[in-house]
Scaffold this active site. Sequence first.
Site, PDB file in Angstrom:
ATOM      1  CB  CYS A   1     -51.839-101.474  10.639  1.00 46.94           C
ATOM      2  SG  CYS A   1     -52.436 -99.793  10.538  1.00 46.94           S
TER       3      CYS A   1
ATOM      4  CG  HIS B   1     -55.833 -98.604  12.698  1.00 44.25           C
ATOM      5  ND1 HIS B   1     -56.130 -98.094  13.949  1.00 44.25           N
ATOM      6  CD2 HIS B   1     -54.831 -97.810  12.205  1.00 44.25           C
ATOM      7  CE1 HIS B   1     -55.356 -97.051  14.191  1.00 44.25           C
ATOM      8  NE2 HIS B   1     -54.566 -96.856  13.156  1.00 44.25           N
TER       9      HIS B   1
ATOM     10  CG  HIS C   1     -56.284 -92.487  12.302  1.00 41.06           C
ATOM     11  ND1 HIS C   1     -55.195 -91.827  11.787  1.00 41.06           N
ATOM     12  CD2 HIS C   1     -55.815 -93.679  12.751  1.00 41.06           C
ATOM     13  CE1 HIS C   1     -54.112 -92.568  11.920  1.00 41.06           C
ATOM     14  NE2 HIS C   1     -54.457 -93.705  12.496  1.00 41.06           N
TER      15      HIS C   1
ATOM     16  CD  GLU D   1     -82.188-102.534  21.755  1.00 41.06           C
ATOM     17  OE1 GLU D   1     -82.249-102.415  22.989  1.00 41.06           O
ATOM     18  OE2 GLU D   1     -82.646-103.534  21.134  1.00 41.06           O
TER      19      GLU D   1
ATOM     20  CG  HIS E   1     -53.273 -93.878  16.885  1.00 44.84           C
ATOM     21  ND1 HIS E   1     -52.073 -94.547  16.840  1.00 44.84           N
ATOM     22  CD2 HIS E   1     -53.815 -94.054  15.662  1.00 44.84           C
ATOM     23  CE1 HIS E   1     -51.915 -95.091  15.637  1.00 44.84           C
ATOM     24  NE2 HIS E   1     -52.957 -94.804  14.909  1.00 44.84           N
TER      25      HIS E   1
HETATM   26  C1  LIG Z   1     -51.383 -90.266   9.062  1.00 46.08           C
HETATM   27  S1  LIG Z   1     -50.089 -91.368   9.379  1.00 46.08           S
HETATM   28  C2  LIG Z   1     -50.976 -92.688  10.157  1.00 46.08           C
HETATM   29  C3  LIG Z   1     -50.071 -93.882  10.413  1.00 46.08           C
HETATM   30  O1  LIG Z   1     -48.972 -93.535  11.196  1.00 46.08           O
HETATM   31  C4  LIG Z   1     -50.842 -94.990  11.104  1.00 46.08           C
HETATM   32  O2  LIG Z   1     -51.351 -94.518  12.370  1.00 46.08           O
HETATM   33  C5  LIG Z   1     -51.988 -95.514  10.297  1.00 46.08           C
HETATM   34  O3  LIG Z   1     -53.104 -95.568  10.776  1.00 46.08           O
HETATM   35  C6  LIG Z   1     -51.787 -95.971   8.896  1.00 46.08           C
HETATM   36  O4  LIG Z   1     -50.480 -96.415   8.700  1.00 46.08           O
HETATM   37  P1  LIG Z   1     -50.104 -96.949   7.229  1.00 46.08           P
HETATM   38  O5  LIG Z   1     -48.673 -97.355   7.353  1.00 46.08           O
HETATM   39  O6  LIG Z   1     -50.322 -95.796   6.287  1.00 46.08           O
HETATM   40  O7  LIG Z   1     -51.030 -98.097   6.924  1.00 46.08           O
HETATM   41 ZN   LIG Z   2     -53.242 -95.336  12.916  1.00 47.03          ZN
END
Ligand SMILES: CSC[C@@H](O)[C@@H](O)C(=O)COP(=O)(O)O
Ligand SMILES: [Zn+2]
Length: 239
Positions: A102, A120, A122, A143, A199
């Site tokens: 990231c 960030h 997921h 709201e 993602h």
């Molecule tokens: C499960 S691998 C996820 C990564 O490719 C990436 O998308 C992420 O969110 C974290 O990346 P990282 O390099 O571990 O900090």
């Molecule tokens: Zn990611």
Amino acid sequence: MPCCSCHEIDFGIDVGVDNNHLIASKDPTHPANMICELCRLFYTNGWCTGTGGGVSIRDANKAYIAPSGVHKERMVPSDMFVMDLESKEYLRKPAKYKASACTPLFLDIYNIRDSGACIHTHSQNAVMVTLLFDKYFEISSIEQIKALPKVTEAGNLWYSDKLTIPILENTEREEDLSESLQQCIKSHPNTTAILVRRHGIFVWGENIWKAKVYNEALDYLMELAIKMKQFGIPTVKQE
Ligand SMILES: CSC[C@@H](O)[C@@H](O)C(=O)COP(=O)(O)O
Ligand SMILES: [Zn+2]
């Protein structure tokens, strides 16, 4: 000054850079401590599962960034990378880790928006929303929208405002998102987050506390939107 000539010879081994004074603090709000605490919280929310996700906090011209590929919920302050945002040199670089994938994206956000922190995740709510909406996630007249900022002017959105979050197409490697992320941030001055299809989401704010609120509010609104879609309720209120 290197302590001896060995620091100047490239053994092909990353000896890392300690500078432990940058991460050793009893202050729970110190960036290194906050990143660990928030990643534990985000893991319990299902947002940082299986090494996914990450957090970066800026302190003046230093960026604290979690390492790559680690159990984000088990990090300790000594795992943190610290980068000088002017020179882009690492002030602290743990030898046993790689910098987060990231990193270039967090740097884009700092450079373009002068933010204080980036999150960030997921989150499955974020991923599902990218499968239910095309170019933008849109929702209005809820709201919780009032927790999000107007960005280009002071204050927050109103209950009846339409919240719009851009959706980017994913790339095989996270760092390859940089160009499209930069373009999207520049062309959407009113947003404080960007979704990445299949993602997750990137959220930023003036400081980590604001970024945390924006991220939580967005995840709440995305979860609600998924349910609204399941019941055939338009997420943007029809006048
Ligand atoms: C499960 S691998 C996820 C990564 O490719 C990436 O998308 C992420 O969110 C974290 O990346 P990282 O390099 O571990 O900090
Ligand atoms: Zn990611």
